[in-house]
Design an enzyme around this catalytic site. Sequence first.
Site, PDB file in Angstrom:
ATOM      1  N   GLU A 163      -6.174  -6.110   3.600  1.00  0.00           N
ATOM      2  CA  GLU A 163      -6.244  -7.299   2.726  1.00  0.00           C
ATOM      3  C   GLU A 163      -7.418  -7.209   1.768  1.00  0.00           C
ATOM      4  O   GLU A 163      -8.012  -8.223   1.407  1.00  0.00           O
ATOM      5  CB  GLU A 163      -6.346  -8.586   3.568  1.00  0.00           C
ATOM      6  CG  GLU A 163      -5.179  -8.833   4.478  1.00  0.00           C
ATOM      7  CD  GLU A 163      -3.872  -9.066   3.741  1.00  0.00           C
ATOM      8  OE1 GLU A 163      -3.904  -9.143   2.498  1.00  0.00           O
ATOM      9  OE2 GLU A 163      -2.833  -9.164   4.407  1.00  0.00           O
ATOM     10  N   THR A 206       0.820  -1.212   0.000  1.00  0.00           N
ATOM     11  CA  THR A 206       0.000   0.000   0.000  1.00  0.00           C
ATOM     12  C   THR A 206       0.856   1.265   0.000  1.00  0.00           C
ATOM     13  O   THR A 206       1.883   1.334   0.680  1.00  0.00           O
ATOM     14  CB  THR A 206      -0.901  -0.001   1.259  1.00  0.00           C
ATOM     15  OG1 THR A 206      -1.626  -1.225   1.264  1.00  0.00           O
ATOM     16  CG2 THR A 206      -1.851   1.175   1.279  1.00  0.00           C
ATOM     17  N   GLY A 237       2.837  -3.144   8.420  1.00  0.00           N
ATOM     18  CA  GLY A 237       3.076  -3.430   9.834  1.00  0.00           C
ATOM     19  C   GLY A 237       4.512  -3.852  10.068  1.00  0.00           C
ATOM     20  O   GLY A 237       5.070  -4.611   9.287  1.00  0.00           O
TER      21      GLY A 237
HETATM   22  C1  LIG Z   1      -9.153  -4.713  -6.178  1.00  0.00           C
HETATM   23  C2  LIG Z   1      -8.209  -5.612  -6.943  1.00  0.00           C
HETATM   24  C3  LIG Z   1      -8.679  -7.050  -6.815  1.00  0.00           C
HETATM   25  C4  LIG Z   1      -8.272  -5.192  -8.416  1.00  0.00           C
HETATM   26  O1  LIG Z   1      -7.211  -5.781  -9.087  1.00  0.00           O
HETATM   27  P1  LIG Z   1      -7.067  -5.619 -10.656  1.00  0.00           P
HETATM   28  O2  LIG Z   1      -5.795  -6.215 -11.082  1.00  0.00           O
HETATM   29  O3  LIG Z   1      -7.354  -4.201 -10.990  1.00  0.00           O
HETATM   30  O4  LIG Z   1      -8.185  -6.578 -11.061  1.00  0.00           O
HETATM   31  P2  LIG Z   1      -9.491  -6.406 -11.926  1.00  0.00           P
HETATM   32  O5  LIG Z   1      -9.217  -5.609 -13.166  1.00  0.00           O
HETATM   33  O6  LIG Z   1     -10.619  -5.973 -11.054  1.00  0.00           O
HETATM   34  O7  LIG Z   1      -9.634  -7.917 -12.276  1.00  0.00           O
HETATM   35  C5  LIG Z   1      -8.749  -8.554 -13.186  1.00  0.00           C
HETATM   36  C6  LIG Z   1      -8.873 -10.055 -13.047  1.00  0.00           C
HETATM   37  O8  LIG Z   1      -8.059 -10.490 -11.965  1.00  0.00           O
HETATM   38  C7  LIG Z   1      -8.791 -11.287 -11.079  1.00  0.00           C
HETATM   39  N1  LIG Z   1      -8.196 -11.102  -9.756  1.00  0.00           N
HETATM   40  C8  LIG Z   1      -8.113  -9.977  -9.014  1.00  0.00           C
HETATM   41  N2  LIG Z   1      -7.481 -10.249  -7.867  1.00  0.00           N
HETATM   42  C9  LIG Z   1      -7.150 -11.560  -7.891  1.00  0.00           C
HETATM   43  C10 LIG Z   1      -6.487 -12.418  -6.988  1.00  0.00           C
HETATM   44  N3  LIG Z   1      -6.054 -11.992  -5.810  1.00  0.00           N
HETATM   45  N4  LIG Z   1      -6.327 -13.703  -7.335  1.00  0.00           N
HETATM   46  C11 LIG Z   1      -6.789 -14.170  -8.500  1.00  0.00           C
HETATM   47  N5  LIG Z   1      -7.423 -13.397  -9.397  1.00  0.00           N
HETATM   48  C12 LIG Z   1      -7.603 -12.109  -9.096  1.00  0.00           C
HETATM   49  C13 LIG Z   1     -10.185 -10.747 -11.206  1.00  0.00           C
HETATM   50  O9  LIG Z   1     -11.111 -11.697 -10.764  1.00  0.00           O
HETATM   51  C14 LIG Z   1     -10.266 -10.507 -12.680  1.00  0.00           C
HETATM   52  O10 LIG Z   1     -10.456 -11.749 -13.324  1.00  0.00           O
HETATM   53  P3  LIG Z   1     -11.274 -11.764 -14.696  1.00  0.00           P
HETATM   54  O11 LIG Z   1     -10.663 -10.787 -15.615  1.00  0.00           O
HETATM   55  O12 LIG Z   1     -12.661 -11.384 -14.326  1.00  0.00           O
HETATM   56  O13 LIG Z   1     -11.165 -13.195 -15.119  1.00  0.00           O
HETATM   57  C15 LIG Z   1      -6.779  -5.550  -6.445  1.00  0.00           C
HETATM   58  O14 LIG Z   1      -6.209  -4.431  -6.851  1.00  0.00           O
HETATM   59  C16 LIG Z   1      -6.693  -5.813  -4.962  1.00  0.00           C
HETATM   60  O15 LIG Z   1      -6.614  -6.951  -4.551  1.00  0.00           O
HETATM   61  N6  LIG Z   1      -6.731  -4.745  -4.108  1.00  0.00           N
HETATM   62  C17 LIG Z   1      -6.716  -4.876  -2.683  1.00  0.00           C
HETATM   63  C18 LIG Z   1      -5.353  -4.625  -2.153  1.00  0.00           C
HETATM   64  C19 LIG Z   1      -5.033  -5.400  -0.902  1.00  0.00           C
HETATM   65  O16 LIG Z   1      -5.661  -6.398  -0.551  1.00  0.00           O
HETATM   66  N7  LIG Z   1      -4.006  -4.984  -0.219  1.00  0.00           N
HETATM   67  C20 LIG Z   1      -3.505  -5.677   0.914  1.00  0.00           C
HETATM   68  C21 LIG Z   1      -2.221  -5.049   1.364  1.00  0.00           C
HETATM   69  S1  LIG Z   1      -1.403  -5.931   2.649  1.00  0.00           S
HETATM   70  C22 LIG Z   1      -2.320  -5.704   4.042  1.00  0.00           C
HETATM   71  O17 LIG Z   1      -3.347  -5.082   4.041  1.00  0.00           O
HETATM   72  C23 LIG Z   1      -1.759  -6.320   5.308  1.00  0.00           C
HETATM   73  C24 LIG Z   1      -2.736  -6.279   6.434  1.00  0.00           C
HETATM   74  C25 LIG Z   1      -2.063  -6.444   7.755  1.00  0.00           C
HETATM   75  C26 LIG Z   1      -2.037  -7.812   8.304  1.00  0.00           C
HETATM   76  O18 LIG Z   1      -2.447  -8.770   7.637  1.00  0.00           O
HETATM   77  O19 LIG Z   1      -1.593  -7.888   9.446  1.00  0.00           O
HETATM   78  C1  LIG Z   2      -4.210  -1.748  10.474  1.00  0.00           C
HETATM   79  C2  LIG Z   2      -3.806  -1.775   9.043  1.00  0.00           C
HETATM   80  C3  LIG Z   2      -2.710  -2.530   8.668  1.00  0.00           C
HETATM   81  C4  LIG Z   2      -2.292  -2.535   7.340  1.00  0.00           C
HETATM   82  N1  LIG Z   2      -1.179  -3.243   6.999  1.00  0.00           N
HETATM   83  C5  LIG Z   2      -0.720  -3.197   5.723  1.00  0.00           C
HETATM   84  C6  LIG Z   2       0.466  -3.881   5.352  1.00  0.00           C
HETATM   85  O1  LIG Z   2       1.083  -4.555   6.163  1.00  0.00           O
HETATM   86  N2  LIG Z   2       0.923  -3.794   4.097  1.00  0.00           N
HETATM   87  C7  LIG Z   2       0.260  -3.066   3.160  1.00  0.00           C
HETATM   88  O2  LIG Z   2       0.727  -3.019   2.033  1.00  0.00           O
HETATM   89  N3  LIG Z   2      -0.888  -2.416   3.470  1.00  0.00           N
HETATM   90  C8  LIG Z   2      -1.385  -2.464   4.715  1.00  0.00           C
HETATM   91  N4  LIG Z   2      -2.551  -1.814   5.056  1.00  0.00           N
HETATM   92  C9  LIG Z   2      -3.260  -1.050   4.025  1.00  0.00           C
HETATM   93  C10 LIG Z   2      -4.540  -1.713   3.556  1.00  0.00           C
HETATM   94  O3  LIG Z   2      -4.269  -2.877   2.830  1.00  0.00           O
HETATM   95  C11 LIG Z   2      -5.356  -0.715   2.709  1.00  0.00           C
HETATM   96  O4  LIG Z   2      -5.742   0.339   3.559  1.00  0.00           O
HETATM   97  C12 LIG Z   2      -6.562  -1.402   2.100  1.00  0.00           C
HETATM   98  O5  LIG Z   2      -6.169  -2.270   1.062  1.00  0.00           O
HETATM   99  C13 LIG Z   2      -7.624  -0.404   1.581  1.00  0.00           C
HETATM  100  O6  LIG Z   2      -7.096   0.474   0.657  1.00  0.00           O
HETATM  101  P1  LIG Z   2      -7.255   2.052   0.808  1.00  0.00           P
HETATM  102  O7  LIG Z   2      -6.774   2.447   2.144  1.00  0.00           O
HETATM  103  O8  LIG Z   2      -6.612   2.640  -0.402  1.00  0.00           O
HETATM  104  O9  LIG Z   2      -8.793   2.336   0.758  1.00  0.00           O
HETATM  105  P2  LIG Z   2      -9.614   3.053  -0.428  1.00  0.00           P
HETATM  106  O10 LIG Z   2      -9.560   2.188  -1.623  1.00  0.00           O
HETATM  107  O11 LIG Z   2      -9.140   4.461  -0.562  1.00  0.00           O
HETATM  108  O12 LIG Z   2     -11.047   2.975   0.188  1.00  0.00           O
HETATM  109  C14 LIG Z   2     -11.823   4.108   0.575  1.00  0.00           C
HETATM  110  C15 LIG Z   2     -13.287   3.925   0.102  1.00  0.00           C
HETATM  111  O13 LIG Z   2     -13.321   3.887  -1.326  1.00  0.00           O
HETATM  112  C16 LIG Z   2     -14.104   2.793  -1.758  1.00  0.00           C
HETATM  113  N5  LIG Z   2     -13.589   2.266  -3.026  1.00  0.00           N
HETATM  114  C17 LIG Z   2     -12.305   2.195  -3.453  1.00  0.00           C
HETATM  115  N6  LIG Z   2     -12.237   1.598  -4.646  1.00  0.00           N
HETATM  116  C18 LIG Z   2     -13.500   1.251  -4.985  1.00  0.00           C
HETATM  117  C19 LIG Z   2     -14.079   0.585  -6.097  1.00  0.00           C
HETATM  118  N7  LIG Z   2     -13.332   0.109  -7.093  1.00  0.00           N
HETATM  119  N8  LIG Z   2     -15.403   0.405  -6.129  1.00  0.00           N
HETATM  120  C20 LIG Z   2     -16.170   0.855  -5.102  1.00  0.00           C
HETATM  121  N9  LIG Z   2     -15.671   1.478  -4.024  1.00  0.00           N
HETATM  122  C21 LIG Z   2     -14.358   1.682  -3.954  1.00  0.00           C
HETATM  123  C22 LIG Z   2     -13.989   1.763  -0.643  1.00  0.00           C
HETATM  124  O14 LIG Z   2     -15.086   0.870  -0.642  1.00  0.00           O
HETATM  125  C23 LIG Z   2     -13.927   2.631   0.607  1.00  0.00           C
HETATM  126  O15 LIG Z   2     -15.259   2.898   1.013  1.00  0.00           O
HETATM  127  C24 LIG Z   2      -3.005  -1.784   6.370  1.00  0.00           C
HETATM  128  C25 LIG Z   2      -4.125  -1.042   6.753  1.00  0.00           C
HETATM  129  C26 LIG Z   2      -4.539  -1.032   8.076  1.00  0.00           C
HETATM  130  C27 LIG Z   2      -5.730  -0.218   8.460  1.00  0.00           C
END
Ligand SMILES: CC(C)(COP(=O)(O)OP(=O)(O)OC[C@H]1O[C@@H](n2cnc3c(N)ncnc32)[C@H](O)[C@@H]1OP(=O)(O)O)[C@@H](O)C(=O)NCCC(=O)NCCSC(=O)CCCC(=O)O
Ligand SMILES: Cc1cc2nc3c(=O)[nH]c(=O)nc-3n(C[C@H](O)[C@H](O)[C@H](O)COP(=O)(O)OP(=O)(O)OC[C@H]3O[C@@H](n4cnc5c(N)ncnc54)[C@H](O)[C@@H]3O)c2cc1C
Length: 721
Positions: A482, A200, A239
Amino acid sequence: MNPDIVRERENASFNLELLTNILDGGEDKTNRRREIESLVIGDPDFQHEDLNFMSRSERYDAAVKKSAQMILKLREYGISDPEEIYAYKRVARGEFQEPLGVHFVMFVPTLHSQCTPEQHQKWVPLAESFQMLGTYAQTELGHERFFDPCSCVHRGRPEPLDLHLGMFLPTLLNQSSPAQLDAFFMPAWNLEIIGTYAQTEMGHGTHIRALETTATYDPSTQEFVLNSPTISSIKWWPGGLGKTANHAIVLAQLYTQGRCHGLHAFITPIRCMKTHMPLPGVVVGDIGPKFGFDEVDNGYLKLENVRIPRENMLMKYAKVEPDGTYMKPPSDKLTYGTMVFIRSMIVGESARALSKSCTIAIRYSAVRHQSELRPGEPEPQILDYQTQQFKLFPLLATAFAFHFVGQYMSKTYHRISGDINQGDFSELPELHALSAGLKAFTTWAANAGIEVCRMSCGGHGYSRCSSLPDIYVTFTPTCTYEGENTVMMLQTARYLLKSYKQARAGQQLTGIVSYLNEPQSRLQPHSVSSRPAIVDINDLASLVEAYKLRAAKLVELAAKNLQGELQQRKSNEDAWNNSSIDLVRASDAHCHYVVVKLFAAKLSEVGDTAVHSVLSTLALLYALHGIALNSGDFLQAGLLNVPQLDHISQRLKALLSEIRPDAVALVDAFDYRDEMLNSVLGRYDGNVYENMFEWAKRSPLNHTEVHESQHKYLKPLQSKL
Ligand SMILES: CC(C)(COP(=O)(O)OP(=O)(O)OC[C@H]1O[C@@H](n2cnc3c(N)ncnc32)[C@H](O)[C@@H]1OP(=O)(O)O)[C@@H](O)C(=O)NCCC(=O)NCCSC(=O)CCCC(=O)O
Ligand SMILES: Cc1cc2nc3c(=O)[nH]c(=O)nc-3n(C[C@H](O)[C@H](O)[C@H](O)COP(=O)(O)OP(=O)(O)OC[C@H]3O[C@@H](n4cnc5c(N)ncnc54)[C@H](O)[C@@H]3O)c2cc1C
């Protein structure tokens, strides 16, 4: 022991030990879990002051200390089975997160899943690593299996090392070539390398294709040059990044031979492994206090021309040759593998957070007396109020449902990721859709449920001694991290709509969406009067069917609305956005169906009549409560008629009364020791008041009888007025 709670336990209709065994997956597993938990509970090294009375810096310090102790002790005891590691850490951490979490659960697995055989040859031979593994080598498991990151994914309270365990290690495991694994895994496992997962950025968390960090390949030195070109590209949130980690898996746009090839993962040293000082070109620090996660140093990272060797790109799938030639991965979604893994595991975390909250609220409700039910009689236990039961028992049922769904999700993840490791990517879309949707569905429900539990404890729920505020602030980011929940629901909707179209085109669907194949005639809207209601509200199988038809109906509705938009408007994207409320609703209904179906399916595995009976009551409560909350959908789909709504509401009340005598035993079956709940309100012995008084006395404000502010401000003020 409080007499109320003793009486509650005497009234139970079932053998709670048998239910605990079902939750654990067998009697042996219960016994072993308890044995392991006792190792921590009896260990003086894990006794410490309540973290609630510490400053943030002290909490961080205590959390790092605890992480270090846990790692040493686990190795000393030779505990290597993932479930056993998990059981140990659950108690050691209490409500606190582990600083090494993401290192083990995201960093190493990412390495593991993204390395190539060529890289494997270059780094230290595999065998040497296994020798270094000690007890882990004794298990003689395959390389991918000796370390199961699931053991590290559990969200009690956050700790600075969580990202190391939670994301850095899993990413290492998932995305490294064998050579990279040899190079990075052992140092990461031994904590010479402490990793985090830096994806992120300040400007983008969700839309990761738009991330701005660049990794530009320089063939003259065979290095990548990493840069954060703008303020918004600064990595933000990872984190353990702020103070703990010395390496990060940095997700960056790969440039080679003048072209951008999208997001790839790079192991980036950020601090000197000897002095822990930031390396040249690295600007790193803590992002400041948050809603919770006090123990975790979520950090920022700005990269200024930081050079790393070519071998540090995780190359199991995509590759860059020494001359800069880029080789595509078999699927460009494999870089996202770590997120799929954590999402799958978060489902079980929802169950744990909710079951803990229910344990606290229900035990407290059994010993708390308030108001009058009948004039002149003693004040009743608040658990006797129907409204209190209506707040808590559906949540109790939800906690059981999510527990079983969590078990299913974990199993499904392992099965499909095993196929992916063998090069079969066919089920990846289903895994992604299922994990994204269930992660969102369960975290939203648990998040709201924790707050209901807190409120149901009245004023004392607001005190940190209840533990409920901590559970809430620690759990609530699962709705955001996530993958933000709405965005995850839309990903599931994308899959559902694709499947729906395939079904309409006559293709036979498999897996959890196969219901979309069922004859369309069953899904046609019928006016309520012309169509007999199909739901038998006393029959779980009939309710599962109703949830299925509701989901099919809402998927169809979303598809039709999308089609309508497409006919009126110009682009797919606008049509999608204008239908997104319907799409999220369809995903929600789909997930709800999956949960009800899995809960019902679990019952068939339960042999004991009394346990079967109480679980059936809970399953019925879960299903009927969901229908009552979403009655519009069921009415609209012609699955229910208006008189039935009243029957459901009467049936729900009857179910609350059926559960009432078993409520305390049901939460006891979750088997959380007091040391794990860390809640004065949720104490097993029910002795709440005297312990609340003792707890308050330890507040730092009570260290002196007269606080210094009296002399500094109030006395001078009084003398001036
Ligand atoms: C929102 C999306 C899914 C959009 O991705 P995109 O490449 O723009 O995809 P799209 O055009 O909507 O779709 C294209 C295509 O990619 C597929 N796809 C998307 N994600 C996955 C996946 N994970 N596995 C397998 N397939 C995946 C979609 O289903 C689409 O498939 P399709 O074209 O329909 O066949 C992606 O950008 C995403 O996953 N964003 C969320 C970011 C996230 O989860 N960040 C986590 C950061 S780490 C963290 O938060 C740590 C937390 C702390 C802790 O755990 O302690
Ligand atoms: C405690 C904590 C720990 C974290 N740890 C990590 C880490 O270890 N590593 C890391 O990389 N990241 C980490 N993150 C970041 C986290 O993964 C992101 O905050 C998360 O993926 C959401 O993204 P954003 O903050 O950009 O939210 P945004 O995408 O800006 O979301 C804001 C609003 O916009 C809306 N929105 C955004 N896109 C769309 C769409 N396509 N359609 C409809 N609505 C939409 C959402 O629904 C939401 O209401 C952490 C966050 C927190 C809070």
